[in-house]
Design a protein around this motif. Structure first.
Motif, PDB file in Angstrom:
ATOM      1  N   GLY A  78      74.943  19.427  39.080  1.00 25.09           N
ATOM      2  CA  GLY A  78      75.627  18.994  37.864  1.00 25.09           C
ATOM      3  C   GLY A  78      74.666  18.668  36.744  1.00 25.09           C
ATOM      4  N   ASP A  79      73.570  17.983  37.079  1.00 25.70           N
ATOM      5  CA  ASP A  79      72.546  17.678  36.069  1.00 25.70           C
ATOM      6  C   ASP A  79      71.945  18.964  35.510  1.00 25.70           C
ATOM      7  OD1 ASP A  79      72.838  14.927  36.522  1.00 25.70           O
ATOM      8  OD2 ASP A  79      71.345  14.960  38.120  1.00 25.70           O
ATOM      9  N   PHE A  80      71.651  19.892  36.403  1.00 26.00           N
ATOM     10  CA  PHE A  80      71.074  21.174  36.004  1.00 26.00           C
ATOM     11  C   PHE A  80      72.005  21.908  35.046  1.00 26.00           C
ATOM     12  CE2 PHE A  80      71.231  25.770  36.998  1.00 26.00           C
ATOM     13  CZ  PHE A  80      69.992  26.169  36.534  1.00 26.00           C
ATOM     14  N   GLN A  81      73.278  21.940  35.396  1.00 24.86           N
ATOM     15  CA  GLN A  81      74.242  22.652  34.550  1.00 24.86           C
ATOM     16  C   GLN A  81      74.370  21.970  33.187  1.00 24.86           C
ATOM     17  OE1 GLN A  81      75.943  25.445  35.422  1.00 24.86           O
ATOM     18  NE2 GLN A  81      75.382  25.568  37.584  1.00 24.86           N
ATOM     19  N   THR A  82      74.556  20.648  33.203  1.00 25.65           N
ATOM     20  CA  THR A  82      74.846  19.919  31.967  1.00 25.65           C
ATOM     21  C   THR A  82      73.629  19.813  31.055  1.00 25.65           C
ATOM     22  OG1 THR A  82      76.536  18.630  33.112  1.00 25.65           O
ATOM     23  CG2 THR A  82      75.677  17.729  31.046  1.00 25.65           C
ATOM     24  N   SER A  83      72.485  19.514  31.647  1.00 23.34           N
ATOM     25  CA  SER A  83      71.304  19.227  30.827  1.00 23.34           C
ATOM     26  C   SER A  83      70.475  20.447  30.496  1.00 23.34           C
ATOM     27  CB  SER A  83      70.414  18.197  31.542  1.00 23.34           C
ATOM     28  OG  SER A  83      71.085  16.976  31.701  1.00 23.34           O
ATOM     29  N   LEU A  84      70.590  21.520  31.290  1.00 25.56           N
ATOM     30  CA  LEU A  84      69.696  22.656  31.105  1.00 25.56           C
ATOM     31  C   LEU A  84      70.439  23.972  30.885  1.00 25.56           C
ATOM     32  CD1 LEU A  84      66.848  23.822  31.031  1.00 25.56           C
ATOM     33  CD2 LEU A  84      66.869  23.925  33.520  1.00 25.56           C
ATOM     34  N   LEU A  85      71.216  24.410  31.871  1.00 26.86           N
ATOM     35  CA  LEU A  85      71.784  25.755  31.812  1.00 26.86           C
ATOM     36  C   LEU A  85      72.779  25.918  30.663  1.00 26.86           C
ATOM     37  CD1 LEU A  85      72.063  28.581  32.957  1.00 26.86           C
ATOM     38  CD2 LEU A  85      73.809  27.700  34.526  1.00 26.86           C
ATOM     39  N   THR A  86      73.749  25.001  30.566  1.00 33.03           N
ATOM     40  CA  THR A  86      74.763  25.137  29.513  1.00 33.03           C
ATOM     41  C   THR A  86      74.148  25.088  28.115  1.00 33.03           C
ATOM     42  OG1 THR A  86      76.480  24.244  30.959  1.00 33.03           O
ATOM     43  CG2 THR A  86      76.891  24.161  28.586  1.00 33.03           C
ATOM     44  N   PRO A  87      73.254  24.131  27.819  1.00 31.41           N
ATOM     45  CA  PRO A  87      72.604  24.164  26.493  1.00 31.41           C
ATOM     46  C   PRO A  87      71.807  25.437  26.246  1.00 31.41           C
ATOM     47  CG  PRO A  87      72.311  22.019  27.517  1.00 31.41           C
ATOM     48  CD  PRO A  87      72.888  22.911  28.572  1.00 31.41           C
ATOM     49  N   LEU A  88      71.160  25.970  27.289  1.00 33.74           N
ATOM     50  CA  LEU A  88      70.369  27.187  27.120  1.00 33.74           C
ATOM     51  C   LEU A  88      71.255  28.366  26.739  1.00 33.74           C
ATOM     52  CD1 LEU A  88      67.829  28.951  27.338  1.00 33.74           C
ATOM     53  CD2 LEU A  88      68.214  29.050  29.821  1.00 33.74           C
ATOM     54  N   LEU A  89      72.321  28.580  27.503  1.00 30.10           N
ATOM     55  CA  LEU A  89      73.189  29.716  27.218  1.00 30.10           C
ATOM     56  C   LEU A  89      73.867  29.570  25.860  1.00 30.10           C
ATOM     57  CD1 LEU A  89      74.786  30.296  30.751  1.00 30.10           C
ATOM     58  CD2 LEU A  89      72.771  31.377  29.730  1.00 30.10           C
ATOM     59  N   ALA A  90      74.241  28.345  25.506  1.00 26.52           N
ATOM     60  CA  ALA A  90      74.858  28.115  24.197  1.00 26.52           C
ATOM     61  C   ALA A  90      73.871  28.394  23.075  1.00 26.52           C
ATOM     62  CB  ALA A  90      75.383  26.689  24.110  1.00 26.52           C
ATOM     63  N   MET A  91      72.642  27.966  23.248  1.00 27.38           N
ATOM     64  CA  MET A  91      71.611  28.196  22.234  1.00 27.38           C
ATOM     65  C   MET A  91      71.352  29.686  22.036  1.00 27.38           C
ATOM     66  SD  MET A  91      68.046  28.982  22.702  1.00 27.38           S
ATOM     67  CE  MET A  91      66.455  28.599  22.001  1.00 27.38           C
ATOM     68  N   LEU A  92      71.254  30.434  23.136  1.00 25.69           N
ATOM     69  CA  LEU A  92      71.000  31.866  23.024  1.00 25.69           C
ATOM     70  C   LEU A  92      72.133  32.573  22.291  1.00 25.69           C
ATOM     71  CD1 LEU A  92      69.606  32.639  26.599  1.00 25.69           C
ATOM     72  CD2 LEU A  92      68.319  32.330  24.491  1.00 25.69           C
ATOM     73  N   SER A  93      73.363  32.151  22.572  1.00 24.99           N
ATOM     74  CA  SER A  93      74.505  32.757  21.903  1.00 24.99           C
ATOM     75  C   SER A  93      74.541  32.397  20.422  1.00 24.99           C
ATOM     76  CB  SER A  93      75.798  32.320  22.592  1.00 24.99           C
ATOM     77  OG  SER A  93      76.931  32.825  21.918  1.00 24.99           O
ATOM     78  N   ALA A  94      74.347  31.116  20.116  1.00 27.29           N
ATOM     79  CA  ALA A  94      74.448  30.658  18.729  1.00 27.29           C
ATOM     80  C   ALA A  94      73.350  31.263  17.859  1.00 27.29           C
ATOM     81  CB  ALA A  94      74.382  29.135  18.681  1.00 27.29           C
ATOM     82  N   ARG A  95      72.165  31.459  18.429  1.00 22.68           N
ATOM     83  CA  ARG A  95      71.035  31.972  17.652  1.00 22.68           C
ATOM     84  C   ARG A  95      70.847  33.480  17.816  1.00 22.68           C
ATOM     85  NH1 ARG A  95      66.687  26.995  18.833  1.00 22.68           N
ATOM     86  NH2 ARG A  95      68.169  25.331  18.326  1.00 22.68           N
ATOM     87  N   ARG A  96      71.813  34.128  18.472  1.00 25.33           N
ATOM     88  CA  ARG A  96      71.795  35.575  18.661  1.00 25.33           C
ATOM     89  C   ARG A  96      70.518  36.042  19.361  1.00 25.33           C
ATOM     90  NH1 ARG A  96      74.354  37.659  12.835  1.00 25.33           N
ATOM     91  NH2 ARG A  96      76.268  36.431  12.984  1.00 25.33           N
TER      92      ARG A  96
END
Length: 795
Positions: A78-96
């Protein structure tokens, strides 16, 4: 090795030779393809991340700050998903950046263990191909299909990955200074082609030394490559070694001297807890190699149960010698990486062969408007590394592909082996890997194999050739690459390989031999032997060895002790084998690698005393009392490692051109007005894809809007524990928004002010070098990007 020239095939316009901007070279990837993740709760993490971005020219938008308040050892799924993976994937999408990023760097003070229920994964592997389970349905997806692929990562990412996959590593150590030295060791090694040895050490620890069985294959392949020297030895310690490019071993604890390794080195040990880099650990962790100068190391973060697939294969050094980056090399060498932590500078590539390039007819900060015609020129590093593609990046983000030269349909590749010819016509949609696979199938057709005595194996863009019989070892006369093209001068004999236009418009596909001749193997033939059962007084154990000249030698032992075990008598037999006078010569054998306690018995390997395929014809058989089970029970050759004994060579399929001039139209109205960096990236036309970058700053001017960015109280350098002000002034009062950007993206936005003053907390960015620029937007929708200013914050 003879060099061959590829033709200059592509001319996309007129070239103007007025001036040029210099180039920078990278291995199979660069800072453009890398995301750096820093923990904002740790000033050390931020400082190290900034240092890495500076050394590897990572664009500021490729930095992701996360907020993890916990420790640096472990966290939950849960920590991995919330603190690392989800922000990473969101950042890659938002910044193309989704289709641009292949590498992820975790900058210290981020947990190295991720707890997936009862299964412990490493955090680097979790970002590589998802969290895995030891048991249940999840256990079916632990294999890494990218391993041994020798392909471009994006074309061969692990099949079991859950929709994302990154070549992930952690950069860390006991101190920031030590971690920065790790970065330096990676960067300093690029393209140096160090003539230093890699030591493959077979330790005396029989539970941890099992990777020795991989040594011969890696040694053979690197010999053909001819750029890296692998040396095998029997040793339990690297202490006292110097100037090494690598070290592979299997021991629980060891000492190692500072300065053991040259830049770009890879080193690791197969032991249970080498990946426990912080916290209690009774074994030597991988950080010992890092602190001794290695640019990369590996270790498991939980008990791996002596499974060699969970540790790097010795082929890691061959992949590195091809020019693959350190991260690519490590992940290609790992069959089951889910428990393994990779600490490394991921882009390090000591054997990358960069090209050269330049912008033509444009000066620094040239003003562009409308549709601008731009030109550049790339030239290959040498004739074996053509250029296959050129992409344009604007301000660190992918913009467009300028030219692409894959294997062209209709090109013809030809091959002659022992008088037998093979012809392959490149089909539509072929890749380097598919072409290699198709050609391998043609070589292995029964009619061809029966005629040549040669079999082929496809590995990405590489074909491995094995001569299967000594009677037809492919003599040099039949393995001579005179030329890669068929339009030879009259009277000159055709070569071993050939490439021709066929029905295509031009020639882009080439078949390149690794060597002029097959190399003979230096591996020692062996046969695995085993004895099990119960041992009584009077029981006997015997081996019969038949030499290549037909002479038989028998050695036997009879048990005289009621306390003796099977392992004791087996050990006695081995001693007799090794001392038998008739087995001492080059046609003799030696017994080694004794392991006891296996299935109430013992195992050992019976080796020839000479190298190569010939001595594999020695036959051996075991026999014994009725209460013993032996293997081999019938005469068997010493050919357990047959594939490493057969004479070998490589073929490579590459695509591209020697010289790549490119002229293209740039629609500047697709960019904001103001200051930009144009970066052209040329890729080597192999699956290694070494990059060469050329950058030129320009100013786009399509509207009257402009703005200036001025530091009010910020000097260079400035204390990191400080608050500063940056002012942006537009040349119009109709400003709707002004956004300040720096490392990690947008810092702040001020609306409806022609003069905007931003307050900056330097500690939030951390010590290191940072860019600052602003984008001003007018009420009418116009945008302007200011010039970028750089400032360094220091302690």
């Amino acid at each position: 090795m003879r060099h061959y020239r590829f033709r200059c095939l592509v001319s996309l316009g007129i070239l103007l030779f007025d001036g040029w901007i210099g180039f920078d070279a990278e291995g199979g990837g660069s800072g453009l393809n890398t995301v750096v993740i820093v923990n904002q709760m740790s000033s050390n993490s931020c400082e190290l991340g900034n240092y890495y971005c500076e050394r590897r020219q990572v664009p500021p938008q490729n930095v992701l700050p996360i907020a993890w308040p916990g420790g640096n050892v472990s966290w939950t799924n849960g920590d991995f998903q919330t603190s690392l993976l989800t922000p990473l994937l969101a950042m890659l999408s938002a910044r193309r950046l989704t289709n641009q990023i292949d590498y992820v760097v975790l900058s210290m003070d981020i947990p190295f263990q991720t707890l997936n229920g009862s299964t412990v994964n490493s955090t680097t592997s979790a970002l590589f191909y998802g969290l895995k389970n030891d048991t249940g349905p999840g256990s079916q997806g632990v294999a890494n299909s990218y391993a041994a692929s020798e392909q471009v990562f994006r074309q061969a990412s692990p099949a079991s990955a859950p929709g994302y996959s990154f070549l992930t590593c952690m950069i860390t150590s006991d101190t920031v200074a030590d971690a920065e030295r790790l970065v330096d060791q990676g960067v300093a090694g690029d393209g140096t082609f160090p003539p230093k040895p890699v030591v493959l050490a077979k330790s005396s620890d029989t539970l941890r030394n099992v990777r020795y069985q991989e040594f011969d294959n890696a040694i053979f392949n690197t010999r053909i490559r001819g750029l890296c020297s692998l040396v095998r030895t029997n040793s339990d310690s690297p202490l006292g070694q110097t100037n090494l490019l690598g070290y592979e071993t299997g021991v629980a604890s060891f000492s190692i001297s500072p300065g053991t390794f040259v830049p770009g080195a890879i080193a690791d040990s197969m032991t249970s807890f080498g990946g426990i880099i912080f916290g209690p650990n009774g074994q030597t962790s991988l950080l010992a190699f890092i602190n001794a100068g290695a640019a990369g190391s590996y270790g498991t973060v939980v008990e791996p149960n002596s499974n060699a697939q969970k540790f790097p294969n010795s082929q890691v050094y061959f992949y590195q010698s091809r020019g693959f980056s350190l991260a690519e090399s490590y992940y290609q060498s790992l069959g089951l990486p889910y428990e393994g932590l990779i600490v490394c500078e991921p882009l390090a590539a000591p054997f990358a062969q960069p090209a050269s390039g330049q912008w033509i007819g444009i000066t620094s900060n040239a003003v562009l408007s409308g549709t601008a015609q731009l030109s550049l020129q790339f030239s290959d590093a040498d004739s074996l590394h053509p250029l296959g593609q050129v992409d344009l990046f604007v301000d660190g983000g992918y913009f467009q592909t300028l030219t692409n030269l894959p294997p062209l349909p209709g090109n013809v590749l030809t091959l002659r082996l022992n008088g037998a010819g093979v012809t392959y016509t490149v089909p539509t949609g072929a890749t380097l890997a598919s072409a290699a696979n198709d050609l391998t199938g043609l070589i292995n057709a029964p009619a061809i194999t029966n005629a040549t005595g040669i079999v082929a194996f496809a590995h990405g863009d590489r074909i491995e050739l094995h001569a299967t019989v000594l009677s037809r070892p492919a003599p040099p006369a039949h393995f001579r690459p005179e030329s890669l093209v068929t339009n030879l001068p009259a009277g000159r004999p055709a070569g071993f390989t050939g490439s021709s236009l066929g029905t295509a418009a031009f020639l882009s596909s080439f078949l390149v031999p690794g060597r002029k001749i097959f190399l003979a193997s230096q591996a020692i033939p062996f046969k695995a032997c085993s004895v099990s059962g119960t041992m009584q007084v009077g029981d006997w154990l015997q081996i019969t060895v038949t030499k290549t000249n037909g002479t038989g030698v028998t050695v036997a032992v009879t048990n005289q002790s009621s306390a003796a075990a099977v392992s004791d008598v087996t050990s006695q037999l081995m001693a007799l084998i090794n001392s038998a006078p008739n087995l001492q010569g080059p046609d003799g054998v030696i017994a080694d690698d004794f392991v006891s306690g296996v299935s109430s018995g013992a195992q050992f390997n019976l080796y020839a005393r000479a190298a190569g395929l010939g001595p594999a014809a020695i036959m051996a058989s075991l026999s014994g009392s009725a209460d013993l089970t032996v293997s081999p029970a019938t005469a068997a050759p010493l050919n357990d490692n047959l594939s490493n004994l057969q004479p070998r060579n490589h073929l490579y399929i590459v695509a591209g051109a020697t010289n790549l001039p490119v002229t293209f139209p740039l629609d500047t109205t697709a960019l904001t007005d103001g200051f930009h960096e144009l970066t052209a990236v040329a890729y080597e036309g192999s699956d290694v894809r070494t990059q060469t970058r050329v950058t030129v700053p320009v100013v786009v001017r399509n509207s009257p809007l402009s703005a200036t960015l001025t530091p009010r109280d910020l000097t260079d350098p400035a204390p990191v524990l400080g608050t500063y002000h940056i002012q942006v002034v537009a040349n119009t009062n109709t400003v709707s928004a002004c956004t300040l950007f720096s490392t990690g993206g947008a810092v702040a936005t001020i609306t409806n002010q022609a003069t905007a003053t931003f307050t900056l907390d330097a500690a939030g960015l951390g010590a290191g070098l940072h860019p600052f620029y602003a984008i001003v937007q007018s009420a009418g929708g116009l945008q302007y990007r200011t010039q970028t200013l750089w400032f360094r914050f220091i302690h």
